[in-house]
Design an enzyme around this catalytic site. Structure first.
Site, PDB file in Angstrom:
ATOM      1  N   CYS A 106       0.852  -1.188   0.000  1.00 22.63           N
ATOM      2  CA  CYS A 106       0.000   0.000   0.000  1.00 22.63           C
ATOM      3  C   CYS A 106       0.887   1.236   0.000  1.00 22.63           C
ATOM      4  O   CYS A 106       1.850   1.308   0.772  1.00 22.63           O
ATOM      5  CB  CYS A 106      -0.899   0.000   1.234  1.00 22.63           C
ATOM      6  SG  CYS A 106      -2.016   1.418   1.302  1.00 22.63           S
ATOM      7  N   HIS A 148      -9.020  -3.715  -2.196  1.00 25.15           N
ATOM      8  CA  HIS A 148      -8.034  -2.926  -1.452  1.00 25.15           C
ATOM      9  C   HIS A 148      -8.375  -1.428  -1.538  1.00 25.15           C
ATOM     10  O   HIS A 148      -8.395  -0.733  -0.511  1.00 25.15           O
ATOM     11  CB  HIS A 148      -6.638  -3.209  -2.021  1.00 25.15           C
ATOM     12  CG  HIS A 148      -5.540  -2.421  -1.390  1.00 25.15           C
ATOM     13  ND1 HIS A 148      -4.509  -3.010  -0.676  1.00 25.15           N
ATOM     14  CD2 HIS A 148      -5.298  -1.079  -1.343  1.00 25.15           C
ATOM     15  CE1 HIS A 148      -3.692  -2.062  -0.236  1.00 25.15           C
ATOM     16  NE2 HIS A 148      -4.141  -0.895  -0.625  1.00 25.15           N
ATOM     17  N   GLU A 149      -8.647  -0.947  -2.756  1.00 27.21           N
ATOM     18  CA  GLU A 149      -8.917   0.490  -2.917  1.00 27.21           C
ATOM     19  C   GLU A 149     -10.230   0.890  -2.251  1.00 27.21           C
ATOM     20  O   GLU A 149     -10.319   1.944  -1.615  1.00 27.21           O
ATOM     21  CB  GLU A 149      -8.929   0.876  -4.402  1.00 27.21           C
ATOM     22  CG  GLU A 149      -7.619   0.657  -5.137  1.00 27.21           C
ATOM     23  CD  GLU A 149      -6.399   1.151  -4.396  1.00 27.21           C
ATOM     24  OE1 GLU A 149      -6.480   2.169  -3.683  1.00 27.21           O
ATOM     25  OE2 GLU A 149      -5.344   0.501  -4.507  1.00 27.21           O
ATOM     26  N   HIS A 152     -10.107   1.551   1.404  1.00 25.74           N
ATOM     27  CA  HIS A 152      -9.634   2.885   1.789  1.00 25.74           C
ATOM     28  C   HIS A 152     -10.794   3.858   1.998  1.00 25.74           C
ATOM     29  O   HIS A 152     -10.700   4.789   2.808  1.00 25.74           O
ATOM     30  CB  HIS A 152      -8.707   3.460   0.710  1.00 25.74           C
ATOM     31  CG  HIS A 152      -7.292   2.967   0.774  1.00 25.74           C
ATOM     32  ND1 HIS A 152      -6.470   3.214   1.840  1.00 25.74           N
ATOM     33  CD2 HIS A 152      -6.540   2.264  -0.110  1.00 25.74           C
ATOM     34  CE1 HIS A 152      -5.271   2.691   1.611  1.00 25.74           C
ATOM     35  NE2 HIS A 152      -5.294   2.094   0.434  1.00 25.74           N
TER      36      HIS A 152
HETATM   37 NI    NI Z   1      -3.588   1.136  -0.298  1.00 22.25          NI
END
Ligand code: NI
Length: 192
Positions: A106, A148-149, A152
């Site tokens: 990341c 993953h995105e 966030h």
């Molecule tokens: Ni990330």
């Protein structure tokens, strides 16, 4: 366009629930996306979420290049690869109960990698910069980078998804680890 500073783990902006975008076609959203893409490419990332450049908005950019899509046989209807994609106000529907381990990095957790279990068959939808709705089915690396995105946007960083912290390692030691044991391939490691 500008390369923006990337927030690192510990900054409160990365822990917030990001706000929905009222108008995906607004000029300030286009400007934000241009900065996100430039910042992501400069940092050699596979994806970037707006909170990573201190903008608490539900916007992500990502790409899943073919050379990263190992271990995916292209299950019917699912795509393990994706071109550079802008996704505004994304929603995800998971289609499997099977969790698959893979290495992730990341840009907000620089210098580290970890093994993260994720459900890698899903569909996602959202809007592009023209306000048009986008819907896709994703698997493999593509599904991993989307998960993953989008994490966030809900204030979640990948270490919070890990189940075995012995597999949180420094990038600089990664090659030694791979040499010493059989682990998921480095090529399945999006950094975003
Ligand atoms: Ni990330």
């Amino acid at each position: 366009m500008a390369i923006r500073k990337i927030a690192r783990m510990g900054h409160p902006v990365l822990r917030q629930i990001a706000q929905p975008v009222a108008d995906p076609t607004a000029p300030e959203i286009r400007a934000l996306v241009e900065d996100m893409v430039e910042t992501m490419i400069d940092a050699d990332g596979a994806g970037l979420a707006a909170p990573q450049i201190y903008e608490s908005k539900r916007v992500v950019v990502f790409q899943a290049p073919p050379d990263a899509a190992v271990n995916t046989d292209g299950e019917e209807g699912y795509d393990a690869t994706a071109p550079l994609t802008v996704l505004i106000n994304p929603e995800i529907a998971i289609h499997t109960e099977t969790m698959e381990d893979g290495w992730e990095g990341c840009l907000s957790v620089p210098g580290l990698r970890g093994v993260v279990p994720r459900p890698l068959q899903l569909s996602y939808s959202g809007f592009d910069l023209k306000g048009q709705r986008l819907e896709r089915r994703a698997s493999g690396f593509h599904a991993r980078v989307v998960l993953h995105e989008c994490d966030h946007l809900d204030g979640v960083l990948y270490p919070q998804r890990m189940t075995d912290l012995s597999k949180l390692v420094f990038e600089s030691e990664f090659k030694h680890l791979l040499a010493a044991q059989s682990e998921p391939s480095a090529e399945t490691s999006p950094k975003g």
